[in-house]
Design an enzyme around this catalytic site. Structure first.
Site, PDB file in Angstrom:
ATOM      1  CG  ASN A 426      -1.558   1.168   0.778  1.00 16.26           C
ATOM      2  OD1 ASN A 426      -1.992   2.103   0.275  1.00 16.26           O
ATOM      3  ND2 ASN A 426      -3.068   1.008   2.122  1.00 16.26           N
ATOM      4  CG  ASP A 427       1.887   3.101   3.789  1.00 15.79           C
ATOM      5  OD1 ASP A 427       0.550   3.507   3.335  1.00 15.79           O
ATOM      6  OD2 ASP A 427       1.792   2.774   4.978  1.00 15.79           O
TER       7      ASP A 427
END
Length: 498
Positions: A426-427
């Site tokens: 994600n990040d």
């Protein structure tokens, strides 16, 4: 020389620990490095058992056996996905040990001082022969423990230095203990991963640190052991509040920094006990953890001081709204795209670890390479929740080392890549890091996979993930969401790729 074997054993163990740490820098040498560490620790234990303060062998062997049993159970039962929280909770034990050793040192100083006073002497007063213990009756001196005899021989200046060492050990150990417990809770999902502070958070931390310094000075000037108790309570609060104030996106740095704290706590124990090996090992762990944390902060474009102080000076303001919708795709669609692609980059993340999908990822890689396609892996420095997490998983699945590349080596290749496959990340693939100055990860270098011709994201659902940050990548026109458990989704995909 008295205890010459112990000194030699500690020297050999220290060299082995240094070789072990150096060997962990490469995947090919890591296995050998682990054995260096195991052998070094075995030598250190033997040297300790027959060295200064020897005795109570039965109790020592029982405790060693119990520790080995617990370690074996953890090693066989804990999954790779649980390694970050396991490391964090182990750090807490080192911190707690430092607190206990510090208080034990204070108790011993007070006890020996009382014995001196009973004999009409003053602890730390050096006689004409240069030894403080000469004035004690032989039977009294011989009745002291090894640590007590060590204290009895110290001069007033040396006693003062020991008090400084035990204060530092207790303070660092207490901060490490509660900080590591909170880090464990966040990593294990038992504590909210979002950054949380009490009102006036940074001022509370600063005030607690200033009061700790005042209490340390009071202790050094003879105010009594009650100052150590209050200092410990303040340090426990600081450790708790610092880590509570750090968000999920920074947890890999936190784990590394707590590793550094535990090293300095171990070094403080070594100084208090007069154990050279503990000082060397603690310094190795402390310095390497601090260096790794600094490197990771640079990789995330984070302020090292900011992270350590609990997110001081982080981004603020309203984040950019994400527009569009997430477009799903099935296994047939992904298989067709892979069949037409020539260049493929796979980006693994924590979701792959949770699903234990690394073996399926490795099998997909083998099949695609057998078809003459270029398949490589892109690893972000903080992928997963522990430095090197993804590298270990891929090595376990026997993915060739030469196709596993770091972010700086591969990031420029995405525009010339046909397909990028994101598995549970994600990040580290979030374009908001570049586009949104108010994002919690603003300025963090990320893998620019959205520049590939097509992007497939293997993800359980539409949630924001561990750090709670929305990802615009999932809404881009060239992105398709391959929903479902990563392991099962890849098993389904493998049936379509021969």
């Amino acid at each position: 020389m008295e205890f010459g074997f112990t000194i030699a054993a500690y020297a050999v163990a220290a060299v082995l620990f240094i070789l072990s740490l150096g060997g962990l820098s490469g995947q090919e040498s890591a296995k050998r490095a682990v054995w260096y560490g195991i052998v070094g620790m075995a030598i250190a234990i033997v040297g300790t058992l027959i060295g200064p303060g020897q005795g109570l062998f039965v109790v020592s062997l029982v405790l060693i056996a119990l520790g080995a049993g617990v370690g074996y159970q953890l090693a066989t039962r804990v999954q790779m996905t649980q390694m970050p929280e396991l490391v964090a909770i182990m750090h807490s034990l080192v911190g707690l040990a430092a607190v206990f050793v510090g208080f034990n040192a204070d108790i011993m100083i007070n006890n020996v001082a009382e014995i001196y006073e009973t004999s009409g002497l003053v602890l730390g007063a050096v006689g004409e022969d240069g030894y403080t213990a000469i004035g004690l009756p032989k039977e009294t001196y011989d009745g002291l423990s090894s640590f007590g005899q060590l204290i009895a021989k110290k001069s007033g200046v040396e006693i003062g230095i020991l008090r400084v060492e035990l204060v530092l050990g207790i303070w660092i150990g207490a901060v490490t203990f509660t900080g590591s417990v909170i880090a464990y809770g966040k990593l294990a999902g038992k504590v909210n991963s979002a950054a949380q502070k009490l009102p006036g958070g940074h001022m509370l931390n600063a005030g607690a640190a200033a009061l700790s310094l005042l209490l340390a000075i009071m202790y050094m000037t003879g105010s009594g052991s009650w100052t150590l108790v209050l200092l410990t309570l303040l340090a426990l609060f600081i450790g708790y509040h610092l880590i509570m104030g750090i968000g999920g996106a920074d947890m890999p740095v936190v784990v590394s920094m707590l590793n550094s704290y535990s090293g300095w706590a171990a070094a403080a124990i070594g100084f208090s006990l007069g154990n050279d090996l503990l000082i060397v090992v603690g310094a190795l762990v402390g310095s390497s953890g601090a260096i790794l944390s600094y490197i990771m902060c640079k990789a995330m474009n984070r302020s090292f001081i900011s992270v350590i102080l609990g997110g001081f000076g982080g981004a603020a303001g309203e984040q950019m709204a994400v527009e569009g919708e997430q477009v799903p795709i099935d296994a047939d669609g992904v298989a067709n795209a892979l069949d037409e692609a020539d260049t493929i980059i796979i980006i693994p993340g924590y979701g792959m670890a949770v699903a234990q999908a690394q073996q399926n990822v490795a099998e997909l890689t083998r099949r695609l390479r057998a078809k003459g396609k270029s398949v490589r892996f892109a690893i972000h420095p903080v992928a997963g929740r522990l430095p090197g997490h993804m590298n270990v998983l891929l090595a376990e699945a026997k993915v060739p080392y030469d196709i596993v590349l770091e972010m700086d080596e591969i990031n420029d290749d995405f525009p010339n890549t046909d397909v990028a496959i994101v598995i549970g990340s994600n990040d580290i693939v979030n374009p908001a890091a570049q586009d949104d100055p108010n994002s919690p990860i603003a300025g963090m270098p990320v893998l620019e996979c959205w520049k590939a011709k097509q992007v497939f994201v293997s993800k359980r659902g539409q949630g924001t993930g561990y750090s709670g940050i929305e990802n615009p990548l999932f809404f881009k026109d060239n992105t398709r969401m391959f929903y479902g458990d990563a392991k099962k989704s890849l098993e389904d995909l493998l049936t379509r790729i021969s």
